[in-house]
Design an enzyme around this catalytic site. Structure first.
Site: not given
Ligand code: F6R
Length: 608
Positions: A2, A27, A74, A98-99, A480, A484, A487, A503, A603
């Site tokens: 948020c 975000r 959010w 927020n939170g 990773e 990606k 996501e 395995h 974000k």
């Molecule tokens: C994936 C991504 C998330 C963040 C994770 C940690 O593309 O961006 O997996 O890496 O939420 O966020 P930070 O780095 O802000 O602690």
């Protein structure tokens, strides 16, 4: 997550609030709203979905108030609809949040028993009713907020607007960031300095537990025990111009292409170019030779950066390294010896689980080093040592340039620590640093493969499942890559250590299964070749990312080969990250998905 914006202004604030909220769009959010005061009365507009829906509502039913609060939500408690969108209001006040308020159920029951009627399913509304109840008991707005805050459990940031109070906003920070912006005859609140950038660069970051009372002339700050406090006024580096896609279609594309520059900038923060050696920009507040282990804690992509660093730290420092997902670590009551080193890795510096792990490690007497991208973040402030990544603001929800800058920082730390421990000699150091200094140029060369990547993305967009394989530092990169792709494309993808193929996951391989194999010319290339052959023998569709002659050397026929520039073996992850990111990006574009704001994602994950 948020976003919060509040303005005590000199002109109507509703549209400026929406503009500021747009700067927080990155975000992630699913509904939005704004409340202002008109002739002392609270008025609000809310809308489900994107901010353009709220803008449309405001054009049809404008708000003229010169003080207001706004929010992008959010969803955590209750669906993302208009009724659950913030601000939540009673006849006396409006609040954005927020939170999470953890004890909202019991508070709600007590307030309902007193006759208060709730309109939403959210935890936030309980705050509006609690403060209203205290005001009805005779308290003024400031005293009522002061009395309410200690009764709230959880991690949150709040902003309040009160009916009949055209010169008063109250903000509170506990666990989620909040900043006060200072203008000329105007004052601002924002969950992120980025949101405040169009209005002012004079910013005061609230400390955890602080709350602030704003009027047109300034802000009075109080700590969690309600004692008046002074916090420094800083000049925010978040420029009004920064949130710009340039000629790119998405922030994500821009951020991928910024990597040569920002990785170069990050490396030069840790490297002395004159001597070709590491120059850590801080003194270690402990004797590294007394360390017996290093613990790395992070979430998501930052965790993958931590996993990659394990390979470098163990090799250069000859110390065991544990890497843990922060959300698991924080509740495991893991034993840690006082005097050890914990490294937290985070783009935002605010991720709730990583922050809680940082505090846990600190409480057990660990030295905490934070690799973070936001130097004003909570982690940056609470860690003993700050090792910044200089990626600049990352707007695309899926992390790209922050990841490679984390890798660059961690690589330099591993070399620097190896030197301090004596496990690396000067000659090895200069050779490794020379490899690192070549990385920005190699990233440029890797981005030139984009047309070939786009072609592969078109085919991959029809897949139902995709497997990513790699060994050594290409194993975390395989994880990773799969993250990606999931996501951005919503295609199911799995990353595996290539040696684990036989395995279990080999059972999945058939002619419908695309397998992305990361096979850089490193120490384990020959081993990866065996896995390539295993996949080829079962008709798997191989997308090979490796040196130009990798398929030939492996004696396989790949469906597609992405020929990467020749490079030395140690830091291939920094360069091979680029095709991995571009592949996921182009699959999203081909499929018509929003590459900057994938569905359901946020974000900065400031809730558990
Ligand atoms: C994936 C991504 C998330 C963040 C994770 C940690 O593309 O961006 O997996 O890496 O939420 O966020 P930070 O780095 O802000 O602690």
């Amino acid at each position: 997550m948020c976003g919060i914006v509040g303005i005590i202004g000199t002109a109507p604030v509703a549209l400026p609030i929406v503009d500021a909220l747009k700067r927080l769009e990155y975000r992630g959010y699913d509904s939005a709203g704004v409340a202002t005061l008109e002739d002392g009365r609270l008025t609000r507009r809310r809308a489900e979905g994107k901010l353009r829906n709220l803008e449309r509502t405001l054009l049809e039913q404008p708000l003229s108030g010169r003080i207001g609060i706004g929010h992008t939500r959010w969803a955590t408690h209750g669906r993302p609809n208009e009724a659950n969108a913030h601000p939540h209001a009673t006849e006396r006040l409006a609040v954005v949040h927020n939170g999470i308020i953890e004890n909202f159920r019991e508070l709600r029951e007590a307030l309902v028993a007193k006759g208060r009627v709730f309109d939403s399913e959210t935890d936030t509304e309980v705050v509006a009713h609690l403060v209203t109840d205290l005001m009805e008991g005779g308290l003024d707005p400031v005293a009522a907020v002061a009395a309410a805050l200690p009764r709230l459990k959880g991690a949150f940031a709040l902003a309040f607007l009160f009916a009949g109070e055209p010169d008063l906003l109250i903000g509170a920070r506990r666990g989620a960031p909040l900043a006060v912006g200072h203008g000329e005859g105007e004052m601002f609140l924002g969950s992120d300095a980025m949101a405040l950038a169009p209005f002012t660069d004079a910013v005061t970051y609230l400390e955890d537990g602080d709350w602030a009372v704003l009027d047109r002339t300034g802000a009075r700050l109080f700590d969690e025990r309600d004692r008046p406090v002074q916090r420094p006024r800083q000049t925010s580096a978040a420029s009004a111009l920064l949130v710009d896609k340039g000629h790119y279609r998405h922030f994500m594309a821009k951020e991928i292409h910024e990597q040569p520059e920002v990785v170069g900038r990050t490396l030069s923060h840790y490297i002395d170019p004159a001597t070709g050696t590491i120059r850590l920009p801080f003194e270690l507040p402990f004797d590294p030779t007394r360390l017996d282990r290093i613990t790395i804690l992070a979430c998501g992509t930052a965790y993958m950066a931590g996993l990659t660093a394990k390979y470098w730290l163990e090799r250069f420092c000859r110390l065991p390294v544990d890497v843990d997902v922060a959300s698991e670590f924080r509740y495991r009551e893991a034993p840690m010896r006082a005097g050890g080193l914990t490294i937290v890795v985070s783009q935002s510096g605010e991720t709730a689980d990583t922050l809680a792990s940082l505090r846990y490690a600190k409480a057990l007497g660990q030295h905490v080093l934070a690799v973070v991208n936001v130097p004003t973040s909570t982690m940056a402030r609470e860690a003993d040592i700050l090792a910044p990544t200089l990626a600049g603001p990352e707007i695309g929800v899926a992390s790209t340039k922050a990841f490679t800058c984390q890798l660059a920082t961690l690589a330099c730390l591993a070399i620097g620590l190896g030197r301090a421990l004596g496990t690396l000699d000067r000659e090895a150091e200069t050779a490794l640093v020379a490899e690192l200094m070549a990385v920005p140029g190699l990233i440029v060369a890797a981005t030139r493969r984009e047309p070939a990547i786009e072609a592969i993305a078109r085919t991959l967009s029809h897949a139902r499942d995709v497997l990513y394989l790699g060994r050594g530092t290409s194993y975390p990169l395989a994880l990773e890559g799969a993250l990606k792709l999931k996501e951005l494309s919503y295609i199911h993808a799995e990353g595996y250590a290539a040696g684990e193929l036989k395995h279990g996951p080999i059972a999945l391989i058939d002619e419908t299964m695309p397998v992305v194999v990361l096979a850089p010319p490193d120490a384990v290339f020959e081993k990866t070749v065996s896995n390539l052959q295993e996949v080829a023998a079962r008709g798997g569709r191989i997308i090979l990312i490796g040196a130009a002659d990798a398929a030939e050397t492996a004696a396989i026929t790949a469906d597609a080969t992405l020929a990467m520039p020749p490079m030395p073996p140690t830091f291939t992850a920094l360069v091979y990250a680029v095709p991995v990111q571009l592949l996921a990006y182009h699959v999203a574009v081909v499929m018509g998905n929003d590459a900057d704001q994938p569905r359901n994602l946020a974000k900065s994950v400031t809730v558990e």
